[in-house]
Design a protein around this motif. Sequence first.
Motif, short mmCIF file in Angstrom:
data_model
loop_
_atom_site.label_atom_id
_atom_site.label_comp_id
_atom_site.label_asym_id
_atom_site.label_seq_id
_atom_site.Cartn_x
_atom_site.Cartn_y
_atom_site.Cartn_z
N GLY A 95 0.82 -1.21 0.00
CA GLY A 95 0.00 0.00 0.00
C GLY A 95 0.84 1.25 0.00
O GLY A 95 0.48 2.27 -0.62
N THR A 96 1.99 1.21 0.70
CA THR A 96 2.89 2.35 0.72
C THR A 96 3.49 2.58 -0.66
O THR A 96 3.61 3.73 -1.12
CB THR A 96 4.01 2.13 1.75
N PHE A 142 2.15 10.77 5.46
CA PHE A 142 2.35 9.95 6.66
C PHE A 142 1.46 8.70 6.59
O PHE A 142 0.30 8.78 6.20
CB PHE A 142 2.02 10.74 7.92
N THR A 143 2.05 7.57 6.97
CA THR A 143 1.31 6.31 6.98
C THR A 143 1.69 5.51 8.23
O THR A 143 2.85 5.57 8.67
CB THR A 143 1.62 5.48 5.72
N PRO A 144 0.76 4.75 8.81
CA PRO A 144 1.13 3.91 9.95
C PRO A 144 1.88 2.65 9.55
O PRO A 144 2.53 2.01 10.39
CB PRO A 144 -0.23 3.55 10.57
N ALA A 145 1.83 2.28 8.27
CA ALA A 145 2.46 1.04 7.81
C ALA A 145 3.96 1.10 8.03
O ALA A 145 4.63 2.03 7.57
CB ALA A 145 2.14 0.79 6.35
N GLY A 146 4.50 0.11 8.71
CA GLY A 146 5.94 0.01 8.88
C GLY A 146 6.48 0.65 10.13
O GLY A 146 7.68 0.50 10.44
N TYR A 147 5.64 1.35 10.89
CA TYR A 147 6.16 1.98 12.11
C TYR A 147 6.66 0.90 13.07
O TYR A 147 6.03 -0.13 13.27
CB TYR A 147 5.08 2.81 12.81
N GLY A 148 7.83 1.13 13.66
CA GLY A 148 8.41 0.17 14.60
C GLY A 148 9.15 -0.97 13.93
O GLY A 148 9.58 -1.91 14.61
N THR A 149 9.30 -0.92 12.61
CA THR A 149 10.01 -1.97 11.88
C THR A 149 11.19 -1.37 11.11
O THR A 149 11.42 -0.15 11.13
CB THR A 149 9.08 -2.67 10.87
N VAL A 177 11.34 -0.81 8.11
CA VAL A 177 10.81 0.11 7.10
C VAL A 177 10.93 1.56 7.56
O VAL A 177 11.13 2.47 6.74
CB VAL A 177 9.34 -0.25 6.78
N ALA A 178 10.82 1.79 8.86
CA ALA A 178 10.81 3.15 9.40
C ALA A 178 12.19 3.69 9.74
O ALA A 178 12.33 4.86 10.09
CB ALA A 178 9.92 3.21 10.63
N GLU A 179 13.22 2.85 9.63
CA GLU A 179 14.55 3.29 10.03
C GLU A 179 15.03 4.48 9.20
O GLU A 179 14.97 4.46 7.98
CB GLU A 179 15.54 2.13 9.90
N GLY A 180 15.47 5.52 9.91
CA GLY A 180 15.99 6.71 9.24
C GLY A 180 14.94 7.66 8.73
O GLY A 180 15.28 8.66 8.08
N LYS A 181 13.66 7.38 8.99
CA LYS A 181 12.59 8.23 8.50
C LYS A 181 11.94 9.00 9.64
O LYS A 181 11.94 8.56 10.80
CB LYS A 181 11.52 7.38 7.78
N GLU A 182 11.38 10.13 9.31
CA GLU A 182 10.67 10.93 10.31
C GLU A 182 9.40 10.21 10.75
O GLU A 182 8.69 9.61 9.92
CB GLU A 182 10.30 12.30 9.73
N THR A 183 9.13 10.22 12.04
CA THR A 183 7.88 9.66 12.56
C THR A 183 7.14 10.76 13.33
O THR A 183 7.77 11.68 13.87
CB THR A 183 8.12 8.45 13.47
N MET A 221 6.78 9.04 7.92
CA MET A 221 6.72 9.88 6.73
C MET A 221 7.41 9.18 5.56
O MET A 221 8.56 8.73 5.67
CB MET A 221 7.41 11.23 6.97
N GLU A 222 6.68 9.07 4.48
CA GLU A 222 7.21 8.46 3.26
C GLU A 222 7.23 9.51 2.15
O GLU A 222 6.26 10.25 1.96
CB GLU A 222 6.35 7.28 2.82
#
Length: 233
Positions: A102-103, A119-126, A128-134, A144-145
Amino acid sequence: MINKKVANAQEALADVQDNQTLMVGGFGLSGIPENSIAELVRKNVMGLICISNNAGVDDFGLGLLLQKKQIKKMIASYVGENAEFERQMLSGELDVELTPQGTLAEKCRAAQAGIPAFFTPAGYGTEVAEGKETREFNGKMYVMEEAYQADFAIVKAWKGDEAGNLIFRGTARNFNACMAGAGKITIAEVEELVPVGELDPNQIHIPGIYVKRIFQGTNYEKRIEQRTVRKRD
């Protein structure tokens, strides 16, 4: 009158160069731009970054580009049907960026709409989210994607007109619809190309403003990735 028609895939992809980023429509083998992929193989462009839901199979779709090692990085959501993909990834020959499906779709659609990020909830805490703004919204964490930036978006439609208006058929709409207009230049190949005015405006899925070049493809195989049938009684 607007006319975006070109003669064939060779003319449409004449300015695709080494080390460019390409969005390629399709889902599995459904709705892939077969003629355009064959032309990329023929041109032998190298160092490509490809954004697509998956990478075809070993001997068809983007798998043909992988066979010749024309892709240096694959951005996809699923890659489980391609043994050569797996081999190149595990050996370090191929850079792979796996993205939630979906992302991936929304990163294409955002580019299509001119939206730089979302902004999407998909991948938060995994990973996928490394190095990205949350950021937190209403008590829930989001990642944030950024929208994709592609030199070309290459899509496949069932029918189109010479102004670039497109109609998809069935599930072959898939990622083609959100990729059209999401690259600097969008190239559409269609099974049937008609003069302007022949398409019912109410049936058009993608308006021609998103498409730069359009051509009528030939000799579509339309392979089925996995055919499962029940046994006869």
